[in-house]
Design an enzyme around this catalytic site. Structure first.
Site, PDB file in Angstrom:
ATOM      1  N   GLY A 177       1.049  -1.033  -0.062  1.00 45.79           N
ATOM      2  CA  GLY A 177      -0.085  -0.155   0.464  1.00 45.79           C
ATOM      3  C   GLY A 177       0.480   1.521   0.256  1.00 45.79           C
ATOM      4  O   GLY A 177       2.364   0.935   0.193  1.00 45.79           O
ATOM      5  N   ASN A 178       0.682   2.953   0.005  1.00 44.65           N
ATOM      6  CA  ASN A 178       0.679   3.820   0.175  1.00 44.65           C
ATOM      7  C   ASN A 178       0.578   4.988   1.585  1.00 44.65           C
ATOM      8  O   ASN A 178      -0.330   4.270   1.969  1.00 44.65           O
ATOM      9  CB  ASN A 178       0.868   4.481  -0.837  1.00 44.65           C
ATOM     10  N   ARG A 179       1.007   5.721   1.370  1.00 41.24           N
ATOM     11  CA  ARG A 179       0.343   6.669   2.590  1.00 41.24           C
ATOM     12  C   ARG A 179      -0.787   7.683   2.159  1.00 41.24           C
ATOM     13  O   ARG A 179      -1.405   8.489   2.831  1.00 41.24           O
ATOM     14  CB  ARG A 179       1.896   7.476   3.033  1.00 41.24           C
TER      15      ARG A 179
END
Ligand code: PMT
Length: 408
Positions: A213-215
């Site tokens: 995933g990412n932020r």
């Protein structure tokens, strides 16, 4: 709460009838005022038994009016001037008694006489005991009001003051605010336009419990969706991972992976005027997704995951757009940690965009998860517009200004 452009120079009459939900309406009055509206509260006699007018005067900074003001000789026909100057009348809570009076044109207090004199849209927010709400008389009154163009939001289902559960609770202030935004935005500068907005990060599954995933929090994309609704647009919001509440009026489609987002974007863009891709889409996904949770053994010290490219959504949109000439305007965001302008311009060109917001995500006050952002807008004609640090809501407004100019 941050000021909202839609509420600037708007005069809202907030009618308050007598029900326990009055205490929540003080919060609504406060939020409307913070948003930038001039709010005049009009309380019925029974509303004043629940909360004093002083509370509403304190949160709005303006005198809260009661029936006594109808007879003041220093105010010239206050009901007519309020009804004439209001951009919107909202009655919350609207009790069974007030609904009945409004349905029959009865005008025996400042609130009902003002509503009768009004020329603006009227929104009512019913709140009462479940039995009173389902009573045939109340239902007939509400049907009459709806047939005259009065908007009704709620009531919600849940616990009521009596301790019983059922349909009768007042809708929460944030939802009322969202509803008001949609009503005020009717006929706005983007009325009749359809926008597709993506927001949040994608999750690429590794196994049933893990993902890449990412932020991204979705804040920038959701701010764009809300700002477009505030201008009267129809918005399809395609959301990856985010905890944010859906802006009232948006059609929300939740997706997980880049592939899912691609499919939904392609479908939604078939009849869209604009696509704004603010989502942080993963560039890589696991080559294989394990059916079962990947187990470690006591000897496992290293574990390799082979990554392959995800579909490039904007590339797919470009191909579809070449065929069907929709959407007319396509805008991307570029999250960069170095060579901001050069990298963003390369993406603008390769993805066939009309505009790209180059986003320096290495700064702590811009990019992922924070409420502020700093972007430089690059257009296909070579134009460069650096914007100072501002809230994501303000960035949304600036992007929409540019989009509107491109749409023509
Ligand atoms: O959500 P927030 O916490 O508010 O943070 C906002 C943000 C930083 C995520 C947002 O402002 C932002 O910069 N979004 C774009 C992030 C990104 O994926 O950038 P990129 O440079 O990797 O991609 C360029 C463009 O191609 C983007 O519009 C992206 O949506 C799109 N893309 C990327 C990969 C892919 N497979 N397909 C795509 O279409």
């Amino acid at each position: 709460m941050e000021p909202i452009s839609l509420f600037q120079n708007k005069h809202i009459v907030l009618g308050i009838a007598g029900g326990i939900a009055v205490y929540k309406v003080a919060d609504l009055a406060s939020k409307l005022t913070q948003a930038g509206a001039q709010v005049d509260c009009v309380l019925t006699e029974s509303a004043t038994k629940f909360v004093a007018p002083l509370t509403f005067a304190a949160v709005t900074g303006r005198a809260a009016l009661t029936d006594a003001d109808l007879w003041r000789h220093d105010l010239h026909v206050p009901h007519v001037s309020l009804g004439e100057s209001a951009d919107l009348i909202i009655i919350a809570p609207a009790t069974a008694n007030t609904l009945a009076k409004l349905a029959h044109g009865q005008a025996d207090n400042l609130l009902t006489v003002t509503t009768l004199a009004a020329r603006c849209p009227v929104v009512i927010v019913p709140a009462m005991d479940g039995g009173m709400w389902s009573n045939a008389a109340t239902q007939a009154n509400v049907a009459t009001l709806r047939s005259r163009g009065i908007r009704v939001i709620g009531p919600a289902i849940g616990r009521m003051a009596s301790g019983l559960s059922g349909e009768g609770r007042m809708v929460e202030p944030m939802d009322i605010l969202g509803f008001i935004r949609v009503v005020l935005a009717e006929g706005g500068s983007l009325a009749g336009r359809k926008l597709v907005v993506t927001a949040g990060g994608t999750h690429e599954a590794i196994d049933p419990v893990r993902f890449i995933g990412n932020r991204s929090s979705g804040k920038q994309g959701f701010a764009i969706a809300q700002a477009a609704i505030d201008r009267g647009a129809r918005v399809t919001l395609i959301a990856g991972a985010t905890a944010l509440a859906t802006p009232f009026g948006a059609e929300r489609i939740d997706v997980e992976s880049a592939q899912e987002m691609r499919d939904k974007v392609i479908e939604a863009c078939r009849d869209a005027d604009t696509l704004i891709m603010a989502a942080a889409v993963a560039d890589f996904q696991s080559a294989h997704t394990a059916d079962q949770k990947i187990k470690k053994t006591k000897d496992t010290v290293e574990f390799e995951i082979k990554l392959v490219r995800t579909p490039d959504i904007l590339q797919a949109v470009k191909e579809q757009r070449d065929r069907i000439e929709k959407p007319k305007v396509v805008i991307g965001f570029a999250a960069e940690t170095q060579n901001l302008i050069d990298n963003a311009r390369a993406k603008l060109t390769s993805k066939g965009l009309d505009l790209i917001a180059a986003n320096d995500v290495s700064a702590t006050d811009a990019g992922f998860a924070v409420d502020t952002n700093r972007v430089t807008l690059l257009d296909a004609g070579g134009g460069v517009e650096p914007l100072p640090i501002m809230s994501k809501v303000q960035v949304a407004e600036r992007v929409l200004d540019r989009m509107a100019a491109l749409l023509g």
